[in-house]
Design a protein around this motif. Sequence first.
Motif, PDB file in Angstrom:
ATOM      1  N   ASP A  31      62.744  13.542  37.284  1.00  0.00           N
ATOM      2  CA  ASP A  31      62.434  14.812  38.014  1.00  0.00           C
ATOM      3  C   ASP A  31      61.366  15.290  38.269  1.00  0.00           C
ATOM      4  OD1 ASP A  31      65.985  16.659  38.119  1.00  0.00           O
ATOM      5  OD2 ASP A  31      65.185  14.977  38.805  1.00  0.00           O
ATOM      6  N   CYS A  33      58.687  14.486  37.584  1.00  0.00           N
ATOM      7  CA  CYS A  33      57.980  13.088  38.635  1.00  0.00           C
ATOM      8  C   CYS A  33      57.944  13.007  39.737  1.00  0.00           C
ATOM      9  CB  CYS A  33      57.918  11.427  37.567  1.00  0.00           C
ATOM     10  SG  CYS A  33      56.925  11.473  37.135  1.00  0.00           S
ATOM     11  N   ALA A  34      59.106  12.892  40.123  1.00  0.00           N
ATOM     12  CA  ALA A  34      59.094  13.069  41.377  1.00  0.00           C
ATOM     13  C   ALA A  34      58.955  14.402  42.146  1.00  0.00           C
ATOM     14  CB  ALA A  34      61.011  13.623  41.702  1.00  0.00           C
ATOM     15  N   ALA A  35      59.010  15.958  41.478  1.00  0.00           N
ATOM     16  CA  ALA A  35      58.904  17.367  41.753  1.00  0.00           C
ATOM     17  C   ALA A  35      57.003  17.275  42.063  1.00  0.00           C
ATOM     18  CB  ALA A  35      59.089  18.287  41.132  1.00  0.00           C
ATOM     19  N   GLU A  37      55.013  14.030  43.000  1.00  0.00           N
ATOM     20  CA  GLU A  37      54.856  13.698  43.753  1.00  0.00           C
ATOM     21  C   GLU A  37      55.414  14.249  44.730  1.00  0.00           C
ATOM     22  OE1 GLU A  37      57.878  10.229  43.980  1.00  0.00           O
ATOM     23  OE2 GLU A  37      56.390   9.273  42.287  1.00  0.00           O
ATOM     24  N   GLN A  38      56.180  15.393  45.255  1.00  0.00           N
ATOM     25  CA  GLN A  38      56.655  16.144  46.635  1.00  0.00           C
ATOM     26  C   GLN A  38      55.083  17.404  46.201  1.00  0.00           C
ATOM     27  OE1 GLN A  38      60.044  16.785  48.653  1.00  0.00           O
ATOM     28  NE2 GLN A  38      60.987  15.311  47.675  1.00  0.00           N
ATOM     29  N   GLU A  40      54.575  19.590  43.540  1.00  0.00           N
ATOM     30  CA  GLU A  40      54.630  20.306  42.937  1.00  0.00           C
ATOM     31  C   GLU A  40      53.930  20.407  41.795  1.00  0.00           C
ATOM     32  OE1 GLU A  40      58.654  22.821  42.003  1.00  0.00           O
ATOM     33  OE2 GLU A  40      58.362  21.560  40.797  1.00  0.00           O
ATOM     34  N   ARG A  48      59.549  26.508  37.237  1.00  0.00           N
ATOM     35  CA  ARG A  48      61.051  26.523  37.991  1.00  0.00           C
ATOM     36  C   ARG A  48      62.477  26.283  36.875  1.00  0.00           C
ATOM     37  NH1 ARG A  48      63.884  22.392  39.859  1.00  0.00           N
ATOM     38  NH2 ARG A  48      61.352  21.088  39.753  1.00  0.00           N
TER      39      ARG A  48
ATOM     40  N   TYR B  28      69.145  10.770  44.386  1.00  0.00           N
ATOM     41  CA  TYR B  28      68.614  11.156  43.267  1.00  0.00           C
ATOM     42  C   TYR B  28      68.794  12.618  42.269  1.00  0.00           C
ATOM     43  CZ  TYR B  28      63.825  11.938  44.782  1.00  0.00           C
ATOM     44  OH  TYR B  28      62.572  11.986  45.345  1.00  0.00           O
ATOM     45  N   TYR B  30      66.599  15.299  41.185  1.00  0.00           N
ATOM     46  CA  TYR B  30      66.229  15.853  41.607  1.00  0.00           C
ATOM     47  C   TYR B  30      66.228  16.941  43.785  1.00  0.00           C
ATOM     48  CZ  TYR B  30      61.525  18.594  43.489  1.00  0.00           C
ATOM     49  OH  TYR B  30      60.519  19.729  43.678  1.00  0.00           O
ATOM     50  N   LYS B  47      70.751  24.217  39.147  1.00  0.00           N
ATOM     51  CA  LYS B  47      69.388  24.000  37.992  1.00  0.00           C
ATOM     52  C   LYS B  47      69.959  22.432  36.790  1.00  0.00           C
ATOM     53  CE  LYS B  47      66.562  27.366  35.844  1.00  0.00           C
ATOM     54  NZ  LYS B  47      66.763  28.016  35.594  1.00  0.00           N
ATOM     55  N   GLU B  48      69.128  22.015  36.822  1.00  0.00           N
ATOM     56  CA  GLU B  48      68.921  20.734  36.347  1.00  0.00           C
ATOM     57  C   GLU B  48      70.190  20.921  35.236  1.00  0.00           C
ATOM     58  OE1 GLU B  48      66.363  22.236  36.907  1.00  0.00           O
ATOM     59  OE2 GLU B  48      64.690  20.699  37.519  1.00  0.00           O
ATOM     60  N   TYR B  52      72.976  17.734  36.177  1.00  0.00           N
ATOM     61  CA  TYR B  52      73.491  16.512  35.785  1.00  0.00           C
ATOM     62  C   TYR B  52      74.910  17.040  35.576  1.00  0.00           C
ATOM     63  CZ  TYR B  52      69.383  15.440  36.607  1.00  0.00           C
ATOM     64  OH  TYR B  52      67.561  14.743  37.283  1.00  0.00           O
ATOM     65  N   ARG B  74      55.897   3.719  43.629  1.00  0.00           N
ATOM     66  CA  ARG B  74      56.219   5.161  42.484  1.00  0.00           C
ATOM     67  C   ARG B  74      55.676   5.017  40.894  1.00  0.00           C
ATOM     68  NH1 ARG B  74      56.133   8.524  46.752  1.00  0.00           N
ATOM     69  NH2 ARG B  74      57.793   8.199  47.768  1.00  0.00           N
ATOM     70  N   VAL B  76      56.725   6.262  37.796  1.00  0.00           N
ATOM     71  CA  VAL B  76      57.961   6.340  37.617  1.00  0.00           C
ATOM     72  C   VAL B  76      59.296   5.946  37.642  1.00  0.00           C
ATOM     73  CG1 VAL B  76      59.898   7.979  36.212  1.00  0.00           C
ATOM     74  CG2 VAL B  76      57.191   8.339  35.878  1.00  0.00           C
ATOM     75  N   ARG B  78      63.525   6.203  39.075  1.00  0.00           N
ATOM     76  CA  ARG B  78      64.226   7.310  39.147  1.00  0.00           C
ATOM     77  C   ARG B  78      65.472   6.778  38.921  1.00  0.00           C
ATOM     78  NH1 ARG B  78      61.882   8.446  44.178  1.00  0.00           N
ATOM     79  NH2 ARG B  78      60.209   9.948  43.864  1.00  0.00           N
TER      80      ARG B  78
END
Lengths: 215, 113
Positions: A31, A33-35, A37-38, A40, A48, B28, B30, B47-48, B52, B74, B76, B78
């Motif tokens: 997550d 990492c995904a953030a 990449e966007q 953040e 957050r 995924y 996020y 929130k996570e 999850y 990418r 990492v 996912r």
Amino acid sequence: MNQENYLKEVEKHLNCGKARKKQIRRELEADICAASEQGEEWEETRKRMGDPAELAREFNENMGNTKRKMSRPKKILLICAAVAAVLAVLAAVLFWLLPKTYPISASSIFQEETVASEAEEIVELLNEKDYETLQEKSTDQMKTVMNEEYMEGAKAQVGGDWGEFQRFTSSISVEAVQQGKHFAITELTALYENRSVTYQISFDENMELAGIYMR
Amino acid sequence: MNAKYERQLKKGVFEILVLKLLSEGEKYGYELILELKERGGELFAVKEGTLYPILYRLEDDGLARSRWSRPEGREVSRKYYSITPKGKEELEELKELWKSFEKGVSGILEEEL
């Protein structure tokens, strides 16, 4: 706090199995990492996500961990208390098992003078090898060893030719309690021609001879 | 408003919403968080720590499945979640349930006796 430490903190506060913890950690990493990449930044993401302990608590709440795992300090305290309790029981048992000694003057069962003179009498009988009388004075258990063969053997173990008995040089008596039974014990030193011998003579509550050691 | 009550209310519906989102395609974690907020508003910001566990429950019940994959270019990998056939069935039933539920709740709340 950097990403690694943050995730470590979260993991620490999670109340689930190791496999699940690893899974959660991987997902959070993905997550983050995904953030990023966007666009953040880690600081933003961290803000957050919130306080790591809080995040972990939310997980715990939602994963229905009804059997709330005890916090570590509480667990440690509980273990200490349990150990202390076991030790206390052991100490009590030992205390009961081991003999405790008290001054004989304070005894409500034994008379100091009687005990001392009886002890001297025993030694004198031993000197004279009067095993018949000694048998009469002994407890049933003592009777089995209060015979010439055994006692002469014991004397020989102390060693040497003692010579003639001269006199008593010192006498101390105590009361001992062991396993709820009371004994009077006298440490009596006798001087012989060639050496001194110290006897430890025990009497039971009936003033019967219950034990004898010599050195 | 007492945050606890709000949480309680949300607790019931998030499973349904997540299933619905998954029925639209593989997603995924996020991504789901962003989408819920986008489509539902602040009220559906989750929130996570909430999302999850829901996904894990869905997986445990066989309504969703997951796989790790590294998308093109990418760094990492996912974890992608998707709905199962059983999940699709369950979703349909839950949609019906929600309709009845909503009607019933609004009915009682609006009554002036």
